[in-house]
Design an enzyme around this catalytic site. Structure first.
Site, PDB file in Angstrom:
ATOM      1  N   CYS A   2      11.814 -12.883  28.728  1.00 34.78           N
ATOM      2  CA  CYS A   2      12.417 -13.142  27.432  1.00 34.78           C
ATOM      3  C   CYS A   2      11.882 -14.470  26.916  1.00 34.78           C
ATOM      4  O   CYS A   2      11.268 -15.227  27.657  1.00 34.78           O
ATOM      5  CB  CYS A   2      13.938 -13.196  27.548  1.00 34.78           C
ATOM      6  SG  CYS A   2      14.671 -11.724  28.295  1.00 34.78           S
ATOM      7  N   ARG A  27       6.938 -12.154  24.142  1.00 32.45           N
ATOM      8  CA  ARG A  27       7.595 -12.161  25.447  1.00 32.45           C
ATOM      9  C   ARG A  27       8.756 -11.169  25.516  1.00 32.45           C
ATOM     10  O   ARG A  27       9.291 -10.911  26.601  1.00 32.45           O
ATOM     11  CB  ARG A  27       8.130 -13.567  25.760  1.00 32.45           C
ATOM     12  CG  ARG A  27       7.080 -14.646  25.826  1.00 32.45           C
ATOM     13  CD  ARG A  27       7.718 -15.984  26.134  1.00 32.45           C
ATOM     14  NE  ARG A  27       8.278 -15.989  27.476  1.00 32.45           N
ATOM     15  CZ  ARG A  27       7.644 -16.414  28.562  1.00 32.45           C
ATOM     16  NH1 ARG A  27       6.405 -16.859  28.456  1.00 32.45           N
ATOM     17  NH2 ARG A  27       8.229 -16.391  29.724  1.00 32.45           N
ATOM     18  N   TRP A  73      13.758  -9.085  26.267  1.00 32.10           N
ATOM     19  CA  TRP A  73      13.194  -7.873  26.876  1.00 32.10           C
ATOM     20  C   TRP A  73      14.226  -7.429  27.900  1.00 32.10           C
ATOM     21  O   TRP A  73      14.491  -8.122  28.871  1.00 32.10           O
ATOM     22  CB  TRP A  73      11.853  -8.169  27.539  1.00 32.10           C
ATOM     23  CG  TRP A  73      11.144  -6.958  28.045  1.00 32.10           C
ATOM     24  CD1 TRP A  73      10.288  -6.147  27.353  1.00 32.10           C
ATOM     25  CD2 TRP A  73      11.212  -6.416  29.378  1.00 32.10           C
ATOM     26  NE1 TRP A  73       9.831  -5.134  28.156  1.00 32.10           N
ATOM     27  CE2 TRP A  73      10.388  -5.271  29.401  1.00 32.10           C
ATOM     28  CE3 TRP A  73      11.898  -6.769  30.538  1.00 32.10           C
ATOM     29  CZ2 TRP A  73      10.220  -4.505  30.550  1.00 32.10           C
ATOM     30  CZ3 TRP A  73      11.748  -5.994  31.671  1.00 32.10           C
ATOM     31  CH2 TRP A  73      10.911  -4.884  31.667  1.00 32.10           C
ATOM     32  N   ASN A  99      16.467 -16.541  30.565  1.00 32.68           N
ATOM     33  CA  ASN A  99      15.310 -15.711  30.923  1.00 32.68           C
ATOM     34  C   ASN A  99      15.304 -15.593  32.435  1.00 32.68           C
ATOM     35  O   ASN A  99      15.275 -16.595  33.138  1.00 32.68           O
ATOM     36  CB  ASN A  99      14.008 -16.363  30.435  1.00 32.68           C
ATOM     37  CG  ASN A  99      12.769 -15.597  30.885  1.00 32.68           C
ATOM     38  OD1 ASN A  99      12.827 -14.404  31.151  1.00 32.68           O
ATOM     39  ND2 ASN A  99      11.645 -16.300  30.964  1.00 32.68           N
ATOM     40  N   GLY A 100      15.347 -14.358  32.955  1.00 25.03           N
ATOM     41  CA  GLY A 100      15.352 -14.169  34.398  1.00 25.03           C
ATOM     42  C   GLY A 100      16.332 -13.086  34.803  1.00 25.03           C
ATOM     43  O   GLY A 100      16.849 -12.338  33.965  1.00 25.03           O
ATOM     44  N   GLU A 485      -9.202  -0.555  34.068  1.00 20.21           N
ATOM     45  CA  GLU A 485      -8.742  -1.395  32.975  1.00 20.21           C
ATOM     46  C   GLU A 485      -8.782  -0.647  31.647  1.00 20.21           C
ATOM     47  O   GLU A 485      -7.873  -0.769  30.822  1.00 20.21           O
ATOM     48  CB  GLU A 485      -9.595  -2.666  32.903  1.00 20.21           C
ATOM     49  CG  GLU A 485      -9.290  -3.604  31.750  1.00 20.21           C
ATOM     50  CD  GLU A 485      -7.888  -4.191  31.784  1.00 20.21           C
ATOM     51  OE1 GLU A 485      -7.479  -4.772  30.763  1.00 20.21           O
ATOM     52  OE2 GLU A 485      -7.184  -4.057  32.815  1.00 20.21           O
ATOM     53  N   LYS A 489      -5.492   0.021  29.255  1.00 21.50           N
ATOM     54  CA  LYS A 489      -5.390  -0.370  27.853  1.00 21.50           C
ATOM     55  C   LYS A 489      -4.945   0.802  26.987  1.00 21.50           C
ATOM     56  O   LYS A 489      -4.116   0.643  26.088  1.00 21.50           O
ATOM     57  CB  LYS A 489      -6.743  -0.910  27.351  1.00 21.50           C
ATOM     58  CG  LYS A 489      -7.077  -2.278  27.852  1.00 21.50           C
ATOM     59  CD  LYS A 489      -6.136  -3.321  27.279  1.00 21.50           C
ATOM     60  CE  LYS A 489      -5.961  -4.496  28.197  1.00 21.50           C
ATOM     61  NZ  LYS A 489      -5.227  -4.269  29.422  1.00 21.50           N
ATOM     62  N   GLU A 492      -1.232   1.438  27.639  1.00 18.13           N
ATOM     63  CA  GLU A 492      -0.346   0.371  27.190  1.00 18.13           C
ATOM     64  C   GLU A 492      -0.046   0.439  25.699  1.00 18.13           C
ATOM     65  O   GLU A 492       1.100   0.250  25.286  1.00 18.13           O
ATOM     66  CB  GLU A 492      -0.980  -0.993  27.483  1.00 18.13           C
ATOM     67  CG  GLU A 492      -0.897  -1.447  28.919  1.00 18.13           C
ATOM     68  CD  GLU A 492      -1.543  -2.804  29.109  1.00 18.13           C
ATOM     69  OE1 GLU A 492      -0.932  -3.654  29.763  1.00 18.13           O
ATOM     70  OE2 GLU A 492      -2.664  -3.025  28.603  1.00 18.13           O
ATOM     71  N   HIS A 508     -12.832  15.293  43.939  1.00 20.74           N
ATOM     72  CA  HIS A 508     -11.805  15.386  44.972  1.00 20.74           C
ATOM     73  C   HIS A 508     -10.410  15.529  44.367  1.00 20.74           C
ATOM     74  O   HIS A 508      -9.428  15.091  44.966  1.00 20.74           O
ATOM     75  CB  HIS A 508     -11.861  14.158  45.891  1.00 20.74           C
ATOM     76  CG  HIS A 508     -13.117  14.089  46.697  1.00 20.74           C
ATOM     77  ND1 HIS A 508     -13.338  14.870  47.809  1.00 20.74           N
ATOM     78  CD2 HIS A 508     -14.244  13.344  46.513  1.00 20.74           C
ATOM     79  CE1 HIS A 508     -14.541  14.600  48.305  1.00 20.74           C
ATOM     80  NE2 HIS A 508     -15.108  13.677  47.535  1.00 20.74           N
ATOM     81  N   LYS A 607       4.784  -9.656  27.542  1.00 24.07           N
ATOM     82  CA  LYS A 607       3.518 -10.287  27.896  1.00 24.07           C
ATOM     83  C   LYS A 607       3.519 -10.871  29.308  1.00 24.07           C
ATOM     84  O   LYS A 607       2.627 -10.610  30.096  1.00 24.07           O
ATOM     85  CB  LYS A 607       3.199 -11.388  26.875  1.00 24.07           C
ATOM     86  CG  LYS A 607       1.892 -12.131  27.134  1.00 24.07           C
ATOM     87  CD  LYS A 607       0.709 -11.209  26.966  1.00 24.07           C
ATOM     88  CE  LYS A 607      -0.601 -11.919  27.184  1.00 24.07           C
ATOM     89  NZ  LYS A 607      -1.735 -11.000  27.110  1.00 24.07           N
TER      90      LYS A 607
END
Length: 612
Positions: A2, A27, A73, A99-100, A485, A489, A492, A508, A607
């Protein structure tokens, strides 16, 4: 995960808080709220983004030169008006932002319920507000002491800013595991989860350490730990400008940050490569270089995109420095019982330097061994930079788009320099080859700019795949992590299911998924596995799959069989991840935009993952 912002001073707090929350919205953006204090406390909070909060506050009382704000968040409790921060204690004595995660909140809540407290929200934060108030009222102590006593009962992580109605004009800040920075002005102080809301007002900051508590009035602040030991604040100057947190003429921060990459790579190797482009100097690890040279193995700890950068470096360290490398998800490593030797070197990679799992993992390493711990992060003064033996900063500049782009390539740049330097010092890279490799690295930014000139063409390719539901990414060797990656992307920001695989593994299992609706993005530069990649492409085409190939400029064979071909300039094989990832970033961005997705603030993501 947050964003916290707070102010105490002589200005009107509201515009500072709102502007700060907008800068911290990367955030968290499930809900937002502020509390403004003058003769009374005015609390405004709601589900949604900061712009929704602005709409709620319009026409309301916003005076007051002290205030706290929060953008959330969600962890405990769904995003709604009630669960939004700030939270107020039952009797109105305390109001706070957090935050936490308070891991033992259920136990604390039960104790408080037995003492007559009731709860409006589902959050762990409201439990903490009532715990502080209960101690304050029952023990008749100061607000500061009530906070410190309450935090000794807390298990978990927190970044906190707290206001006590009985002590107007004062804020209390505390930190454990979640970042918190104090900006020092003239008869005013600013608090935030990172420096972005502060830089407009001051470049003098103090980063709180774990279990530190700051008591802040408009003209001074005192710093101590939970045991009441006085601490001396370490004031630092932050090198950050307003321009770095402005997206300029770009539609989104992510697009700006994709285009920032040539410059951020130059900034990352600037001053670390000799003027004649023949040597690498990494002052941050100079004192521990002998331990790197003698290392039994290298263990890399990271999460998400940083883990992919670590995977790239595994190939480079093993090939050029001839040292065994293990790349570990920090979130898994910390819960195993790993064997860690005293002559291991552990490298922690984190854009923010505050990633909770990575921090916990390096602390576990510290407790269990004498291994040397290095940090690679993008934020000066961050926890990882303070808790490691040495390290190298990337110079990507602040990255606001939730989907990492320039931080990834800056991390790879640092890791590549480390691998080249170590390989040369261990005499596994000849002098002449070393000079050529260093020079080739300095040419990457200009080659990246060439790729970006063809953004329009790449956008046209992306347009063909806007409505797919699945995608496959294939790469071999050092480009396999780039395939991972690229898939990440796409997932996301466009919410399309995508997976990355080593190209040889396609047969496979994943080959069963291929049909005329499945695009397969293949990293097919000319290297030792080129012929094998061609065979992989032919296997996809034999099953009617759509192939988008990233190839070396001038390639002719794959062009005849792939559906779409995107060229990148020729480069040294070790540097190909830096160039090959750029078209994949652009494709993901353009598909997300065409699908109407919120590129900079994708759903369910934040983030900096500063909670477990």
């Amino acid at each position: 995960m947050c964003g916290i912002v707070a102010y105490v001073g002589e200005r009107t707090a509201y515009p500072i808080l709102i502007k700060g929350l907008k800068r911290l919205e990367y955030r968290g953006y499930d809900s937002a709220g502020i509390a403004l204090m003058n003769e009374q406390t005015h609390l405004y909070k709601c589900k949604g983004k900061v712009k929704d909060l602005e709409g709620l506050v319009k026409g309301q009382e916003i005076s007051g030169s002290i205030g706290i704000g929060h953008t959330r968040w969600a962890t405990h409790g769904e995003p709604n008006d009630t669960n939004a921060h700030p939270h107020q204690s039952e009797n109105g004595k305390f109001i706070l932002v957090h935050n936490g995660i308070i891991e033992n909140y259920s136990h604390l809540k039960k104790e408080l319920t037995n003492r007559g407290y009731s709860f409006k929200s589902e959050t762990d934060t409201e439990v903490l507000a009532n715990l502080i108030e209960n101690i304050y009222l029952e023990q008749k102590v100061s607000a500061e002491l009530a906070v410190r006593l309450a935090l000794t009962k807390v298990v978990g992580a927190y970044g906190l800013v707290i206001y006590c109605a009985d002590e107007p004009g004062r804020l209390i800040a505390a930190r454990k595991g979640s970042p918190l920075v104090i900006g020092i002005g003239e008869n005013e102080y600013f608090m935030a989860s990172d420096a972005t809301p502060i830089i407009e007002y001051t470049d003098q900051v103090v980063f709180l350490n774990d279990e530190e508590v700051a008591v802040i009035d408009h003209d001074h602040f005192d710093l101590k730990n939970l045991k009441n030991d006085i601490k001396t604040p370490q004031v630092q100057k932050i090198e950050l400008s307003i321009e770095q947190i402005d997206k300029g003429d770009y539609e989104h921060f992510m697009l700006k940050e994709i285009h920032d990459q040539p410059t951020s790579i130059e900034d990352t190797f600037r001053g670390r490569i000799s003027m004649d482009q023949s040597k690498i100097f990494l002052g941050g690890i100079f004192d521990v270089l002998p331990k790197l040279i003698e290392a039994r193995r290298i263990i890399i700890l990271a999460c998400g995109t940083s883990w992919h950068a670590g995977l790239v470096s595994e190939y480079l360290f093993e090939e050029y420095a001839r040292v065994p490398v293990e790349v570990e998800y920090a979130s898994e490593f910390r819960y195993r019982k790993p064997l860690i030797y005293d002559n291991d070197v552990v490298i922690a990679i984190s854009q923010s330097g505050e990633t909770a799992d990575t921090l916990a993992a390096i602390r576990m390493v510290r407790e269990q061994s004498e291994a040397t711990i290095l940090g690679i992060c993008n934020v000066a003064g961050s926890s990882i930079s303070r808790e490691t033996d040495a390290g190298v900063y990337t110079h990507a500049g602040i990255e606001i788009g939730v989907a990492s782009t320039k931080a990834f390539t800056a991390q790879i740049t640092v890791l590549t320099m480390m691998a080249f330097l170590l390989g040369h010092r261990k005499k596994h890279i000849a002098d002449s080859d070393y000079v050529q490799m260093v020079k080739a690295l300095t040419q990457v930014p200009e080659k990246m700019r060439e790729i970006l000139k063809h953004e329009g063409f790449i956008k046209d390719v992306a347009n063909k795949y806007t409505n797919v539901t699945n995608a496959l990414y294939l790469g071999r060797g050092v480009l396999y992590p780039v395939a991972l990656e690229g898939a990440l992307k796409l997932k996301e920001i466009s919410y399309i299911h995508a997976e990355g695989y080593p190209a040889a593994e396609m047969k496979h299992g994943p080959i069963a998924l291929i049909d005329e609706n499945m695009p397969v993005f293949v990293l097919a530069i000319k290297d030792d596995s080129y012929e094998k990649i061609i065979s992989n492409i032919q296997e996809v085409k034999a099953r009617n799959g759509k192939v988008v190939a990233i190839v070396t400029e001038g390639e002719k064979t794959i062009r005849k069989i792939a559906d779409d071909v995107i060229e990148i300039p020729s480069c040294h094989r070790a540097l190909s991840p830096l160039l090959a990832v750029v078209p994949l970033q652009i494709i993901s961005y353009q598909i997300a935009v065409m699908r109407g997705c919120n590129v900079d603030q994708p759903r369910n993501l934040a983030k900096s993952v500063t909670v477990e």
